[in-house]
Design an enzyme around this catalytic site. Structure first.
Site, mmCIF file in Angstrom:
data_model
loop_
_atom_site.group_PDB
_atom_site.id
_atom_site.type_symbol
_atom_site.label_atom_id
_atom_site.label_comp_id
_atom_site.label_asym_id
_atom_site.label_seq_id
_atom_site.Cartn_x
_atom_site.Cartn_y
_atom_site.Cartn_z
ATOM 1 N N THR A 134 0.710 -1.283 0.010
ATOM 2 C CA THR A 134 0.171 0.211 0.279
ATOM 3 C C THR A 134 0.889 1.087 0.224
ATOM 4 O O THR A 134 2.019 1.459 0.294
ATOM 5 C CB THR A 134 -0.937 0.199 0.915
ATOM 6 O OG1 THR A 134 -1.855 1.346 1.360
ATOM 7 C CG2 THR A 134 0.080 -0.099 3.074
ATOM 8 N N GLU A 136 -0.314 3.452 2.066
ATOM 9 C CA GLU A 136 0.070 3.918 2.984
ATOM 10 C C GLU A 136 1.743 3.603 4.244
ATOM 11 O O GLU A 136 2.085 4.437 4.985
ATOM 12 C CB GLU A 136 -0.727 3.499 3.938
ATOM 13 C CG GLU A 136 -2.201 4.025 3.517
ATOM 14 C CD GLU A 136 -3.321 3.786 4.386
ATOM 15 O OE1 GLU A 136 -3.235 3.858 5.640
ATOM 16 O OE2 GLU A 136 -4.285 3.470 3.780
ATOM 17 N N TYR A 159 -1.560 -0.141 11.195
ATOM 18 C CA TYR A 159 -1.854 -0.951 9.720
ATOM 19 C C TYR A 159 -1.084 -0.685 8.995
ATOM 20 O O TYR A 159 0.265 -1.637 8.295
ATOM 21 C CB TYR A 159 -2.579 -0.285 9.068
ATOM 22 C CG TYR A 159 -2.969 -0.722 7.601
ATOM 23 C CD1 TYR A 159 -3.461 -2.422 7.129
ATOM 24 C CD2 TYR A 159 -3.524 -0.352 6.504
ATOM 25 C CE1 TYR A 159 -3.040 -2.332 5.285
ATOM 26 C CE2 TYR A 159 -3.542 -0.075 5.450
ATOM 27 C CZ TYR A 159 -3.329 -1.772 4.669
ATOM 28 O OH TYR A 159 -2.830 -2.106 3.250
ATOM 29 N N LYS A 163 2.215 -3.470 7.176
ATOM 30 C CA LYS A 163 2.229 -3.300 6.519
ATOM 31 C C LYS A 163 4.015 -3.209 5.897
ATOM 32 O O LYS A 163 4.710 -3.772 4.865
ATOM 33 C CB LYS A 163 1.334 -3.072 5.205
ATOM 34 C CG LYS A 163 0.236 -2.914 5.047
ATOM 35 C CD LYS A 163 -0.209 -4.370 4.408
ATOM 36 C CE LYS A 163 -0.188 -4.612 3.519
ATOM 37 N NZ LYS A 163 -0.337 -5.596 2.186
HETATM 38 P P1 NAD Z 1 -9.970 -6.926 2.641
HETATM 39 O O1 NAD Z 1 -9.654 -6.598 4.215
HETATM 40 O O2 NAD Z 1 -11.163 -6.563 1.542
HETATM 41 O O3 NAD Z 1 -9.581 -9.056 1.782
HETATM 42 C C1 NAD Z 1 -8.603 -9.052 2.753
HETATM 43 C C2 NAD Z 1 -8.418 -10.689 2.663
HETATM 44 O O4 NAD Z 1 -7.189 -11.584 3.312
HETATM 45 C C3 NAD Z 1 -10.239 -11.571 2.989
HETATM 46 O O5 NAD Z 1 -10.340 -12.402 1.844
HETATM 47 C C4 NAD Z 1 -9.648 -12.066 4.030
HETATM 48 O O6 NAD Z 1 -10.503 -13.326 4.831
HETATM 49 C C5 NAD Z 1 -7.786 -12.253 3.841
HETATM 50 N N1 NAD Z 1 -7.123 -12.812 5.320
HETATM 51 C C6 NAD Z 1 -7.446 -11.722 6.394
HETATM 52 N N2 NAD Z 1 -6.606 -12.521 7.078
HETATM 53 C C7 NAD Z 1 -6.093 -13.679 6.628
HETATM 54 C C8 NAD Z 1 -4.809 -14.562 6.789
HETATM 55 N N3 NAD Z 1 -4.536 -14.196 8.422
HETATM 56 N N4 NAD Z 1 -5.050 -15.839 6.112
HETATM 57 C C9 NAD Z 1 -5.768 -15.725 4.469
HETATM 58 N N5 NAD Z 1 -6.474 -14.555 4.644
HETATM 59 C C10 NAD Z 1 -6.610 -13.906 5.367
HETATM 60 O O7 NAD Z 1 -8.690 -6.228 1.120
HETATM 61 P P2 NAD Z 1 -8.314 -5.780 -0.270
HETATM 62 O O8 NAD Z 1 -9.028 -4.157 0.464
HETATM 63 O O9 NAD Z 1 -8.791 -6.316 -0.846
HETATM 64 O O10 NAD Z 1 -6.400 -5.596 0.324
HETATM 65 C C11 NAD Z 1 -5.831 -6.936 -0.777
HETATM 66 C C12 NAD Z 1 -4.391 -5.794 -0.319
HETATM 67 O O11 NAD Z 1 -3.947 -5.522 -1.032
HETATM 68 C C13 NAD Z 1 -4.560 -5.961 0.900
HETATM 69 O O12 NAD Z 1 -3.176 -6.185 1.134
HETATM 70 C C14 NAD Z 1 -3.684 -4.433 1.089
HETATM 71 O O13 NAD Z 1 -3.485 -4.144 2.216
HETATM 72 C C15 NAD Z 1 -3.557 -4.495 -0.471
HETATM 73 N N6 NAD Z 1 -4.005 -2.849 -0.674
HETATM 74 C C16 NAD Z 1 -5.161 -2.525 0.147
HETATM 75 C C17 NAD Z 1 -6.355 -1.069 -0.991
HETATM 76 C C18 NAD Z 1 -7.276 -0.586 -0.947
HETATM 77 O O14 NAD Z 1 -7.456 0.438 -1.174
HETATM 78 N N7 NAD Z 1 -8.084 -1.082 -0.027
HETATM 79 C C19 NAD Z 1 -4.545 -0.391 -1.378
HETATM 80 C C20 NAD Z 1 -3.490 -0.560 -1.756
HETATM 81 C C21 NAD Z 1 -3.160 -2.544 -1.706
HETATM 82 O O1 DAU Z 2 -4.205 4.194 0.943
HETATM 83 C C1 DAU Z 2 -4.548 2.920 0.546
HETATM 84 C C2 DAU Z 2 -5.536 2.487 1.714
HETATM 85 O O2 DAU Z 2 -6.255 2.368 1.723
HETATM 86 C C3 DAU Z 2 -5.053 0.328 1.670
HETATM 87 O O3 DAU Z 2 -4.345 0.277 1.966
HETATM 88 C C4 DAU Z 2 -6.591 0.273 2.801
HETATM 89 O O4 DAU Z 2 -6.281 -0.829 2.927
HETATM 90 C C5 DAU Z 2 -7.615 1.016 2.634
HETATM 91 O O5 DAU Z 2 -8.522 0.753 3.860
HETATM 92 C C6 DAU Z 2 -7.402 2.061 1.918
HETATM 93 O O6 DAU Z 2 -6.859 3.053 3.464
HETATM 94 P P1 DAU Z 2 -7.817 4.199 3.685
HETATM 95 O O7 DAU Z 2 -7.364 4.351 5.611
HETATM 96 O O8 DAU Z 2 -7.166 5.472 2.821
HETATM 97 O O9 DAU Z 2 -9.396 4.146 3.361
HETATM 98 P P2 DAU Z 2 -10.197 4.089 4.307
HETATM 99 O O10 DAU Z 2 -12.011 3.628 2.983
HETATM 100 O O11 DAU Z 2 -10.984 3.838 5.541
HETATM 101 O O12 DAU Z 2 -10.395 5.825 4.401
HETATM 102 C C7 DAU Z 2 -10.102 6.199 2.996
HETATM 103 C C8 DAU Z 2 -10.727 8.436 3.716
HETATM 104 O O13 DAU Z 2 -12.323 8.082 4.428
HETATM 105 C C9 DAU Z 2 -9.945 8.307 4.896
HETATM 106 O O14 DAU Z 2 -9.479 10.054 5.112
HETATM 107 C C10 DAU Z 2 -10.527 8.253 6.146
HETATM 108 C C11 DAU Z 2 -11.890 8.895 6.162
HETATM 109 N N1 DAU Z 2 -12.811 8.413 6.277
HETATM 110 C C12 DAU Z 2 -13.615 7.373 6.462
HETATM 111 C C13 DAU Z 2 -14.350 6.503 6.784
HETATM 112 C C14 DAU Z 2 -14.246 4.833 7.093
HETATM 113 C C15 DAU Z 2 -14.581 8.902 7.549
HETATM 114 O O15 DAU Z 2 -14.305 10.555 6.992
HETATM 115 N N2 DAU Z 2 -15.175 8.341 7.316
HETATM 116 C C16 DAU Z 2 -15.162 6.986 7.535
HETATM 117 O O16 DAU Z 2 -16.420 6.407 8.442
#
Ligand code: NAD
Ligand code: DAU
Length: 351
Positions: A134, A136, A159, A163
């Site tokens: 990520t 982050e 978090y 990572k």
């Molecule tokens: P998510 O939370 O939707 O999915 C995570 C998945 O991992 C789930 O299916 C969960 O069951 C599985 N999991 C959790 N713990 C586990 C364990 N101990 N063993 C096996 N499986 C397990 O996450 P996401 O948003 O799809 O993110 C996926 C990856 O991408 C993560 O590594 C996250 O850090 C990274 N990422 C996410 C974002 C974002 O915006 N969502 C952005 C950049 C990077």
């Molecule tokens: O930048 C990549 C990351 O983006 C990923 O690595 C993470 O897995 C993913 O969760 C996401 O992190 P953020 O913390 O940026 O995402 P989130 O959707 O939780 O929040 C986006 C922005 O919105 C952040 O500034 C917090 C704000 N927020 C979030 C929630 C859930 C609110 O204001 N209210 C809320 O209820």
């Protein structure tokens, strides 16, 4: 073309993972794709209903922190590549339960690295460990500047610290044991199948149900949003054409202040739901800020653009509309994931 045949995708039942699994299963019939997922609250096999019977797809339920299980799995299947997405992924949950993030994100990654390493006994020809990370990990930006691949790590939440730690271990295994790896660090994803704890799906669900939209602090925090299918395409490209031992930043060239994004979402939802323009905006409620809230993320994605020719395929307005349509057309999915433990999570987080 790379002819890797047995690919282990971890976290494939989650949001991004399910898009990656679908893409690989449908695009590469010569690959056997194994989806390993513990099915935590964030994992949902409904995300993959359409491909669950594909001949080149296998689902395995299991936990990446379970060392014996993971070692056995590698000796049985001898995966030649890993795309590692499994993680605890929500910042707010990391603030209330940091240890769960160390277990899955740090220890889980270590267990996979060790299993991959001992499976191939240091003979890594044609193998790859692709670690999904990520933006982050870089911490926060001020009003200007962009994260590049050489920006120093400076994580601020449990978090992002977990990572960052996993990224360091992957790189260290590359340096120490010549383990072939690639890492990508992506910005905020949005799109279908995202669990409604993250900003966009949470707010879509609340607008549908006429519930308050809890904007943290003053809402002047900035994120760089990328449509999830564009992330999956970037992962496909990096997996096949990325240079070993390199990092690639992936981003949407698409910065939005939270409050502006929420207002756009409200306008689009009013149209879709045939509500008076302005109805959803009335639900906006400013609430207590997230502790350690990073002010701004923005990715410089010029390396992946120049070296691999990747760029996002949809504008934010298009992607957001597709996302809204999907949630409105998949009421059952939304109802299923918001019943049960979601209610107690919501109560604890927002009361
Ligand atoms: P998510 O939370 O939707 O999915 C995570 C998945 O991992 C789930 O299916 C969960 O069951 C599985 N999991 C959790 N713990 C586990 C364990 N101990 N063993 C096996 N499986 C397990 O996450 P996401 O948003 O799809 O993110 C996926 C990856 O991408 C993560 O590594 C996250 O850090 C990274 N990422 C996410 C974002 C974002 O915006 N969502 C952005 C950049 C990077
Ligand atoms: O930048 C990549 C990351 O983006 C990923 O690595 C993470 O897995 C993913 O969760 C996401 O992190 P953020 O913390 O940026 O995402 P989130 O959707 O939780 O929040 C986006 C922005 O919105 C952040 O500034 C917090 C704000 N927020 C979030 C929630 C859930 C609110 O204001 N209210 C809320 O209820």
């Amino acid at each position: 073309m790379n002819t890797k045949r047995k690919i282990l995708i971890t976290g494939g039942a989650g949001f991004i993972g399910s898009h990656v699994v679908r893409l690989f299963v449908q695009k590469y019939s010569n690959y056997q794709v194994f989806n390993l997922d513990a099915l935590t609250y964030a994992g949902n096999l409904e995300n993959l209903n359409d491909i669950e019977n594909a001949p080149n797809y296998t689902f395995i339920k299991g936990d990446i922190t379970d060392e014996n299980f993971i070692n056995e799995l590698f000796s049985t299947h001898k995966f030649d590549s890993v795309i590692h997405l499994a993680a605890e992924s929500h910042v707010d949950r990391s603030i209330t339960d940091p240890l769960a993030f160390v277990k899955t994100n740090v220890i889980g990654t270590m267990v996979l690295l060790n299993a991959f390493k001992s499976c191939w006994k240091d003979n890594f020809d044609g193998k790859l460990f692709y670690h999904i990370s990520t933006d982050e990990v870089y911490g926060t930006l001020g009003e200007t500047g962009l994260f590049t691949e050489s920006t120093s790590y400076d994580p601020n939440s449990p978090y992002s610290a977990s990572k960052a730690s996993s990224d360091h271990f992957v790189r260290a295994y590359g340096e120490t044991y010549n383990l072939p790896y690639v890492i990508s660090n992506c910005s905020n994803n949005y799109g279908q199948n995202q669990f409604p704890e993250k900003l966009i799906p949470l707010f879509i669900n609340n607008i549908i149900n006429n519930k308050p939209l809890p904007v943290y602090g003053d809402g002047n925090y900035t994120r760089d949003w990328l449509y999830v299918k564009d992330h999956a395409d970037a992962i496909d490209l990096i997996f096949h054409e990325g240079k070993q031992s390199e990092t690639y930043n992936i981003g949407g060239f698409n910065e939005w202040k939270n409050i502006d994004l929420v207002k756009l979402l409200c306008q689009q939802m009013d149209k879709k739901l045939n509500r008076d323009l302005g109805a959803s905006e009335k639900l906006i409620t400013f609430v207590k800020d997230r502790p350690g809230h990073d002010l701004r993320y923005a990715i410089d994605a010029s390396k992946i653009n120049k070296e691999l020719g990747w760029k996002p395929s949809v504008t934010f307005e298009e992607g957001l509309e597709k996302t809204i349509d999907w949630y409105l057309n998949n009421e059952n999915w939304l109802n299923n994931v918001t019943s049960g433990t979601y209610k107690s999570y919501y109560q604890k987080q927002y009361s």
